[in-house]
Design an enzyme around this catalytic site. Structure first.
Site, short mmCIF file in Angstrom:
data_model
loop_
_atom_site.label_atom_id
_atom_site.label_comp_id
_atom_site.label_asym_id
_atom_site.label_seq_id
_atom_site.Cartn_x
_atom_site.Cartn_y
_atom_site.Cartn_z
CG ASN A 1 -5.45 -2.79 8.00
OD1 ASN A 1 -6.22 -2.26 7.30
ND2 ASN A 1 -5.34 -2.17 9.17
CG PHE A 2 -6.94 -3.60 1.20
CD1 PHE A 2 -6.33 -4.82 1.53
CD2 PHE A 2 -7.62 -3.65 0.15
CE1 PHE A 2 -6.05 -5.90 0.80
CE2 PHE A 2 -7.61 -4.72 -0.68
CZ PHE A 2 -6.92 -6.09 -0.18
CE LYS A 3 -2.07 0.03 8.80
NZ LYS A 3 -0.97 0.61 9.26
CG HIS B 1 -5.89 -0.84 13.18
ND1 HIS B 1 -5.17 0.47 13.18
CD2 HIS B 1 -5.08 -1.89 12.54
CE1 HIS B 1 -3.85 -0.18 12.48
NE2 HIS B 1 -3.64 -1.36 12.31
CD GLU C 1 -1.21 -3.71 13.66
OE1 GLU C 1 -0.48 -4.14 12.78
OE2 GLU C 1 -1.87 -3.14 13.92
CB ILE D 1 2.30 0.75 12.64
CG1 ILE D 1 1.65 -0.42 13.67
CG2 ILE D 1 1.48 0.77 11.48
CD1 ILE D 1 0.32 0.13 14.09
N GLY E 1 5.63 -3.94 10.99
CA GLY E 1 6.94 -4.04 10.42
C GLY E 1 7.09 -5.33 9.63
CB ALA F 1 -1.07 -2.48 6.60
CB SER F 2 2.72 -0.65 4.36
OG SER F 2 3.79 -1.05 5.57
#
Lengths: 228, 228, 228, 228
Positions: free
Chosen positions: D12-14, D96, D144, D149, D184, D205-206
């Protein structure tokens, strides 16, 4: 009847447990006593389910915390102006930072309230949005920087320029608009400064609701408005 | 570069199938051709997923349909100013009646857009909310009575007083604010009247997107602005 | 106390003027009379501002129309479980089609209600979403096709397969889940069919609230549940 | 084509700046390279404005971050299935935690996506809401816990019971439903555990977007799925 050109203190009960149910009635009575003692206008703003009982219990003005932009009909779970009015409630907050509305709906709620004879105190978060609110012609405009809400850091001390900018911008749109400020107000001195900066009073919540002696603090706030 | 003191026509592609994907590119090219032919500023406003391709395909200004009040980070599914800007998009609509925002977020989106060099055209539904919008200092304010959107009944004919009241109230707040009007605009005459009433142009959608010959209609609209 | 394995009729007062304030109290009394007369469980669901007075006025169960997923604190304008509970309210609707919630918040509201001893009747619009609701373990699941609400066209006659599919899917998730249906219910026969299709009763609004003689209609609805 | 019964990693590029515009294309290419290198399915989920360019740049599946429950028409600022599909996008996230939907709209978006040939990965925050989601028949369900997150504390280690409970409840509703987990996830070991607990992969994501070497981390994640 509320006088819109005289100092006032609005006490927002929010959804604190200390201002729910029987404790809401008790708190409203202390506000009434402080108002009678000092002669200063104090308005209480309980939760919807407590509105009717509090209107019956005190003679000071009672406001709702929010009003939906709806007509009677199929609006399960919403707040109808007619229902609020029938309890004897005097007015309503609109667009509190914890119950925000679309721009269009702020105006619709103001109009509905006016039609039903409810006063409106519309909240905004900074000088520019306060000026926008003033353009919608509520009865009162209240500025509350949300980052200070519940902090005990008073807007009047921490960000006096927010208040003076708000007063300047709002009065450019409507020079007779009553302006209140809120967020972090917890001492009489905060009220004194708020009035010096050009407001007509304060919108307070935890500073009163969670105080050990709300009556005494309200009296000190009220007296602060008398020394201007 | 868009000149904010000259007539303009903004074409909102909405989510019509006729203005999606390849057809969006084709429509944007017709708008570009009409703009070059007449010398009148025409801005196209495609869907987010079509933005980049349209910016690459035409030289007229392209706007986004909405902008979220977010900073880079954890905002899955939202519209980031930086991402819009990087495509070469020139500006954005904000608070369209089909994508409304809280009052506070309108201002936040305006500020974000300014920081990133995006122009803002903020929509409102009536004269009072238009004045409120003007207090937030966007680049353009646009008035669209939502009950006329998509009807083919032009606001400029059906409710001219809505436009004149808007012009009066908005210019009281900011006398140089460019004002557009929209809803039901489908003929050149509607544009002529809109400009006579004090606007700088129109915000159109189905009147162009669903037209058999968008190029011709856009030319007629553009020419109408030249005759003022 | 409400018995969750026996037939029941829930009367949603919505925000009709006929079910606001004093008229709400009067309507609740008629519901109480019909319940006592027939021995069938009838629950009334007034607006928030009328809750306390109605709980004091009648002995039948009273539900709120909605519950926010909040803890006591800074939630101006929201509905706190503790405040609802303190009035003596027995339960709450959640996710009515006119007051929808995010999926996550439906569950949070159910949990909060359980913690505070409030029953939950969660609404859904079709068989699949009803099964989804059942997975969240409310006390009651209610299916209302929104396109039939307020039409007088009863779901039990117009879309019986919606009810049977709902019963099948919901009971696959939780075979003891009480199921109600609503939308367009206006005659005793509609109730009869609803029970034959596997529900435990109905959720009604305008069919009762706007009836000339709500008491009589409620008695006929109640008697219909006894003939199963 | 995505195989729904084989391990997968969704990135997920958010709205991170590191995954916006040109950097989004570059990141997607690294994901493609890792997928080709390992033979493991990797899906990238860029912002709407970057979708088309990324679909053109890589051969791995691309998903949108959200889909609105709208038909073509008057929906300014919304995400139309037809527009997403025309870019060549393969599927979409829905619900989401940063872009939540009403229960009813989750289902509507799933149905719309199916009609247009888009795969759906619907997110939920805990086992019960995951089961509710499964009742709506998406292609993939992803759990999630929002409190983890972006923390770097992997759900698979910190709350393994959340995953096993989710797998149990979801598979009770639909035993063939592919389940992912997220929040996470930052090390290959987190992926290993996630698969051991019964999921088919991870939603990250991150952990990837903000990594110094996304390609290497993705390879290590992909290899972890091969060792099961």
């Amino acid at each position: 009847m509320l006088k819109l050109n005289e100092p006032m203190i609005i006490v927002n009960f929010k959804t604190f447990i200390e201002s729910t149910g029987k404790r809401a009635v008790e708190l409203a009575k202390q506000a009434e006593r402080a108002s009678k003692e000092t002669g200063v206008q104090i308005i209480v703003v309980p939760q919807f389910v407590d509105l009717a009982k509090i209107v019956e219990s005190v003679e000071i003005p009672v406001f709702a915390q929010h009003l939906d932009h709806i007509k009677p009909g199929n609006s399960t779970g919403h707040i109808l102006a007619e229902a609020v009015k029938e309890t004897g409630t005097a007015g309503t907050l609109i667009n509190h930072s914890e119950r925000q509305l679309y721009l269009r709906d702020i105006q619709s709620s103001i109009e509905l309230a006016k039609e039903k004879g409810l006063l409106t105190c519309v909240c905004a978060n900074n000088p520019a949005t306060s000026a926008a609110v003033a353009a919608l012609r509520p009865d009162i405009t209240s500025i509350e920087p949300p980052e200070l809400i519940g902090t005990g850091i008073p807007v009047s001390k921490a960000k006096p320029e927010v208040i003076t900018d708000t007063v300047a911008l709002v009065h450019k749109v409507d020079k007779s608009m009553p302006i209140l400020c809120g967020a972090g107000i917890s001492q009489a001195e905060d009220v004194t400064i708020a009035l010096k900066l050009g407001t007509l009073g304060v919108l307070v919540a935890s500073g009163i609701v969670k105080a050990k002696d709300p009556y005494n603090i309200l009296c000190s706030f009220a007296n602060a408005t008398l020394q201007q």
